[in-house]
Design a protein around this motif. Structure first.
Motif, PDB file in Angstrom:
ATOM      1  N   SER A 250       0.852  -1.366   0.153  1.00 39.74           N
ATOM      2  CA  SER A 250       0.249  -0.080   0.256  1.00 39.74           C
ATOM      3  C   SER A 250       1.168   1.101   0.165  1.00 39.74           C
ATOM      4  CB  SER A 250      -0.987  -0.090   1.136  1.00 39.74           C
ATOM      5  OG  SER A 250      -2.207  -1.203   1.190  1.00 39.74           O
ATOM      6  N   THR A 252       2.079   5.308  -0.041  1.00 38.16           N
ATOM      7  CA  THR A 252       1.831   6.811   0.019  1.00 38.16           C
ATOM      8  C   THR A 252       1.292   7.252  -0.929  1.00 38.16           C
ATOM      9  OG1 THR A 252       1.794   6.258   2.603  1.00 38.16           O
ATOM     10  CG2 THR A 252       1.457   8.146   1.980  1.00 38.16           C
ATOM     11  N   PRO A 279      -2.636   4.735   0.925  1.00 37.23           N
ATOM     12  CA  PRO A 279      -3.742   5.980   0.684  1.00 37.23           C
ATOM     13  C   PRO A 279      -3.399   6.783  -0.491  1.00 37.23           C
ATOM     14  CG  PRO A 279      -1.649   5.826   2.624  1.00 37.23           C
ATOM     15  CD  PRO A 279      -2.001   3.730   1.325  1.00 37.23           C
ATOM     16  N   THR A 281      -3.286  10.696  -1.647  1.00 39.03           N
ATOM     17  CA  THR A 281      -3.482  12.597  -0.830  1.00 39.03           C
ATOM     18  C   THR A 281      -3.334  13.609  -2.069  1.00 39.03           C
ATOM     19  OG1 THR A 281      -3.251  12.384   1.031  1.00 39.03           O
ATOM     20  CG2 THR A 281      -3.666  14.494   0.491  1.00 39.03           C
ATOM     21  N   ASN A 303      -7.330   2.975  -0.137  1.00 36.93           N
ATOM     22  CA  ASN A 303      -7.484   2.858   1.536  1.00 36.93           C
ATOM     23  C   ASN A 303      -8.731   4.689   2.390  1.00 36.93           C
ATOM     24  OD1 ASN A 303      -7.113   4.068   4.408  1.00 36.93           O
ATOM     25  ND2 ASN A 303      -5.247   2.850   4.441  1.00 36.93           N
ATOM     26  N   SER A 306      -7.959   7.801   4.284  1.00 35.29           N
ATOM     27  CA  SER A 306      -7.064   8.859   4.011  1.00 35.29           C
ATOM     28  C   SER A 306      -7.348  10.238   4.027  1.00 35.29           C
ATOM     29  CB  SER A 306      -7.111   8.791   1.779  1.00 35.29           C
ATOM     30  OG  SER A 306      -6.397   7.505   1.148  1.00 35.29           O
TER      31      SER A 306
END
Length: 376
Positions: A250, A252, A279, A281, A303, A306
């Motif tokens: 996973s 980021t 996650p 963003t 995710n 997030s």
């Protein structure tokens, strides 16, 4: 000759000798280490073997034909190339593999526990080839630093991984690096990560290819951190044109963009499988394509925890559930999250709340398809 003239002649001769010695010497001392200058045609590995921790291997501009993989051997060195007026690297390490060929060599390897103090900077790594993982570079149990490096036209053989870079139990740090036209016949056209969590900042992946993960393939609990990275026009023969995440991996991602990537099967932008829930963003997926499923993000869900403003906009069309249509499915998705703060791709206008403004955006495109709209 009088004494004053003789003294001046001796001083001038001494200065000339010193300058010639400095010019032709293979190494000159500098605070913090020794600089070993390697001219075109010189032996980079020999300079490394004769260097000590803290030294710099300074390469000239031009192409070095690599016939044996360069290995820092665990030393804390900086292998430093030159740049042009635009800051682009001009020191080229060429593995000798012709386009589509199988005759070159891997360019770089770190396999002796190298840390961030082993630095590769201002280099072009090109035409590397390996029968096993990592045509351009292989890291095993090592985490070097790469800055302003370009990986281009590196490849690996069938059933192998990481055309540009292979990381096994390694977490290198990459900043301002570019990956173009690298390929793997199996996994990770540019980068393959296994039990590895590299950090990438301001990196670009363009026109790379593999069967799975045209740009990057992560598996075995690999969770890289990517910031301000761009994936453009990468392709997969199966899944994950831009990136494939599998087996509890996973990564980021922050401020990353996936545009015009493609997959024959699923996840033109990104495909997540087997417990992978990255996650994201402030990321934007736009114009990606796939043969089946969602063209932008497919497989396991993003995710749900997030944070920040999460963008998963299909070119800002309002197709929040990524089924290529703007219809009741998108309305249902939106209403289920009504009043929430910046939840996944439902907060279309990024005002921090799923509300009437987002609903109005969907309704403005209602009944259409993603092909009916264009990116903002």
């Amino acid at each position: 000759m009088n004494m004053n003239r003789l003294r001046s002649f001796r001083v001038a001769t001494s200065l000339l000798a010193f300058c010639l010695l400095a010019w032709f010497s293979p190494a000159t001392a500098e605070a913090g280490g020794t600089i070993h200058n390697v001219r075109i045609g010189g032996d980079i590995q020999d300079a490394i073997d004769n260097a000590s921790d803290g030294d710099t291997i300074q390469l000239a501009a031009g192409q070095y034909d690599i016939t044996k993989t360069i290995d820092p051997g665990g030393k804390q060195l900086t292998i430093l190339g030159t740049v042009d007026g635009n800051g682009d690297p001009t020191s080229i390490l060429d593995g000798g593999n012709p386009e589509g060929g199988t005759s070159g060599v891997r360019v770089l390897v770190c396999q002796s526990g190298e840390t961030s103090t082993t630095v590769f900077q201002n280099l072009v790594i090109q035409n590397g080839y390996a029968g096993k993982g990592g045509g351009g570079m292989r890291n095993a149990g090592s985490s070097p630093t790469l800055t302003n490096c370009t990986f281009t036209s590196n490849s690996v053989d069938s059933d192998t991984r990481g055309g540009g870079m292979y990381n096994l139990s390694s977490s290198p740090t990459l900043t301002d690096c570019t990956f173009t036209n690298n390929s793997a016949k199996y996994r990770g056209g540019v980068m393959y990560n296994s039990r590895s969590s590299p950090t990438l900042t301001n990196c670009t992946f363009t026109s790379n290819s593999a069967e799975y993960g045209g740009g990057m393939y992560n598996e075995d609990s690999s969770s890289p951190t990517l910031t301000n990275c761009t994936f453009v026009s990468n392709s997969a023969g199966e899944d994950g044109g831009g990136m494939y995440n599998g087996f509890d991996s996973s990564p980021t991602l922050t401020d990353c963009t996936f545009t015009n990537n493609s997959a024959v099967d699923a996840g033109g932008g990104m495909n997540n499988e087997k417990g992978s829930s990255p996650p994201l963003t402030d990321c934007n997926f736009c114009g990606n394509t796939s043969g089946t499923g969602n063209r932008n993000v497919d497989g396991d869900p993003i995710n749900p925890f997030s944070t920040g403003n999460l963008l998963l906009l299909n070119c800002n069309t309002g197709d929040v559930n990524f089924d290529l249509k703007i219809d009741s499915g998108d309305l249902g998705y939106l209403l289920a999250l009504w009043g929430a703060s910046s939840v996944l791709n439902a907060d279309i206008n990024q005002d921090g709340e799923v509300n009437g403004a987002d609903l109005a955006y969907i309704l403005s495109y209602f009944g259409g398809t993603t092909d009916d709209t264009t990116a903002d």
